[in-house]
Design an enzyme around this catalytic site. Sequence first.
Site, short mmCIF file in Angstrom:
data_model
loop_
_atom_site.label_atom_id
_atom_site.label_comp_id
_atom_site.label_asym_id
_atom_site.label_seq_id
_atom_site.Cartn_x
_atom_site.Cartn_y
_atom_site.Cartn_z
N ARG A 80 -26.43 8.07 -17.09
CA ARG A 80 -25.20 8.70 -17.53
C ARG A 80 -25.43 10.20 -17.63
O ARG A 80 -26.32 10.66 -18.34
CB ARG A 80 -24.77 8.15 -18.90
CG ARG A 80 -23.49 8.80 -19.40
CD ARG A 80 -23.16 8.45 -20.84
NE ARG A 80 -22.04 9.28 -21.28
CZ ARG A 80 -21.90 9.75 -22.50
NH1 ARG A 80 -22.79 9.49 -23.44
NH2 ARG A 80 -20.86 10.51 -22.81
N HIS A 124 -18.10 16.73 -21.35
CA HIS A 124 -19.04 16.64 -22.47
C HIS A 124 -19.14 18.02 -23.13
O HIS A 124 -20.20 18.64 -23.18
CB HIS A 124 -20.41 16.15 -21.99
CG HIS A 124 -21.27 15.58 -23.08
ND1 HIS A 124 -21.88 14.34 -23.00
CD2 HIS A 124 -21.62 16.08 -24.29
CE1 HIS A 124 -22.58 14.12 -24.10
NE2 HIS A 124 -22.44 15.16 -24.90
N GLU A 169 -16.91 11.95 -27.05
CA GLU A 169 -16.73 12.27 -28.47
C GLU A 169 -15.63 13.30 -28.72
O GLU A 169 -15.89 14.42 -29.19
CB GLU A 169 -18.06 12.74 -29.07
CG GLU A 169 -19.15 11.70 -29.02
CD GLU A 169 -20.43 12.14 -29.73
OE1 GLU A 169 -20.48 13.28 -30.25
OE2 GLU A 169 -21.38 11.34 -29.77
N ASN A 295 -20.96 5.74 -28.98
CA ASN A 295 -22.15 6.49 -29.40
C ASN A 295 -22.38 6.18 -30.87
O ASN A 295 -21.52 6.47 -31.72
CB ASN A 295 -21.95 7.99 -29.22
CG ASN A 295 -21.88 8.42 -27.77
OD1 ASN A 295 -22.07 7.61 -26.86
ND2 ASN A 295 -21.59 9.69 -27.53
N TYR A 297 -25.24 6.39 -34.13
CA TYR A 297 -26.50 6.93 -34.65
C TYR A 297 -26.78 6.53 -36.10
O TYR A 297 -27.92 6.26 -36.43
CB TYR A 297 -26.49 8.46 -34.54
CG TYR A 297 -26.56 8.96 -33.12
CD1 TYR A 297 -27.78 9.05 -32.46
CD2 TYR A 297 -25.41 9.30 -32.43
CE1 TYR A 297 -27.85 9.49 -31.14
CE2 TYR A 297 -25.47 9.75 -31.11
CZ TYR A 297 -26.69 9.83 -30.48
OH TYR A 297 -26.76 10.26 -29.18
N GLU A 355 -24.58 6.05 -26.03
CA GLU A 355 -25.65 6.83 -26.66
C GLU A 355 -26.17 6.10 -27.88
O GLU A 355 -25.38 5.58 -28.67
CB GLU A 355 -25.17 8.23 -27.11
CG GLU A 355 -24.86 9.21 -26.02
CD GLU A 355 -24.44 10.57 -26.56
OE1 GLU A 355 -24.84 10.92 -27.70
OE2 GLU A 355 -23.70 11.27 -25.86
#
Length: 449
Positions: A80, A124, A169, A295, A297, A355
């Site tokens: 990606r 991005h 995002e 994504n 985290y 991600e």
Amino acid sequence: MSSNYKLAFPDDFVWGAATAAYQVEGAWNVDGRSESIWDRFCHTPGKIDNDDTGDIACDHYHHWRADIALMEEIGLRAYRFSISWPRVLKDGLSPVNQPGMDFYDRLVDALLNAGIQPYVTLYHWDLPQRLQDLGGWPARAAAEAFCKYADIVSRKLGDRVKHWITLNEPYVSAFIGYEEGRHAPGHRDLSEALAASHHLLLAHGLALPIIQTNSPGAQVGITLNLSLMEPASPSLADRQAARWWDGRVNRWFLDPLAGRGYPADMLESYDTDMTWVKAGDLEHIAAPLDFLGVNYYFRQIHRAAGMADEKNLPRTVFRNDERTEMGWEVHPEGLYHMLGRLTFDYHFAAIVITENGAAYRDQPGANGQVDDPQRISYLQRHLRQVQRAISCGVPVKGYFAWSLMDNFEWSYGYSKRFGLIYIDYETLARVPKSSARWYAQVIRENAVE
């Protein structure tokens, strides 16, 4: 202690790693590339730790052949990466900057020749500065310009690229860039952030059918950063705090994509008339996705602001002591719960983890190798939760580790290392870390211990 018990993934599961153009490419003013908002932001003193810039980054623009060889060494099935809008279009508009487009043309061909599927992110965060000067994402014209850009790129690469991500995002682009000011363009205006969030989503919705037309049979999605929001106690105040943050980060984007419009409680909280929402916009935004990119985290735990502890219930939920170099809590179970919610509440037909990763203080040892057992543990535990979700019926189709290599980490500059591959920023030497070798084994076995 190892149990040697392997959790298997579906046979067609996609294993990859991810990067973003501004974070790795460098060559910021080479071959006709124009200025982006991140170039302007980074060149403004005091905006980035150590006044670092992405001018050189990992110099992927000149080292891409060696980087693909490293991807082959790891055994990646997919890569990606994002297209730099100001690299392929002069000032973000026409005409095409042919050297920039040729770079991605060669990159795609080389990936396919190596048996690696390209997953292309069109945006991005590196908005052309010229478009920011014309109003940026708070202006509807940015969404219209994005559609032209998406059309040009997908016409060029759509015969070979079969997986597209419109935006990465949009929460960060809108709220961190236009309200909090920690990211480019560095503004601090809630009204701008809300307008930007809508025009980002509109850009996605309008571009999606264009890409589908230009790239027949392709899968097209969008990537959101999502966090599990938990109240610090069972109190009403803490539950309301957690729900507000869930609305800001998660539901503000998930709801319109799922055809529910903007959440009513957040519209009331923001107390804005949303005049930038025009007839038909929400229908465009709710166009069916082929997949949702996630994504993930960390989770967030929320305590009611401005309320003394003695007036609230005692805390019952605490952050784990384990943190990454970013200060983020390590909480793999949050990924499992989020994946379940996306499937059983929002009913997204397919999900790709676009991600997931962690920053640690990696340094070469005396033998020149880079051992990163903490990252291996982080990735392993999150992959267990992905497999757990799949076993419960969640349609997770792939996983992309963040990131392929250490890179420019936005406002943190080069102080945080997320990569499977260590980058010596002085020499640009690449050294696969122990996590890269571990990930290669996971891919070979299509299973995680």
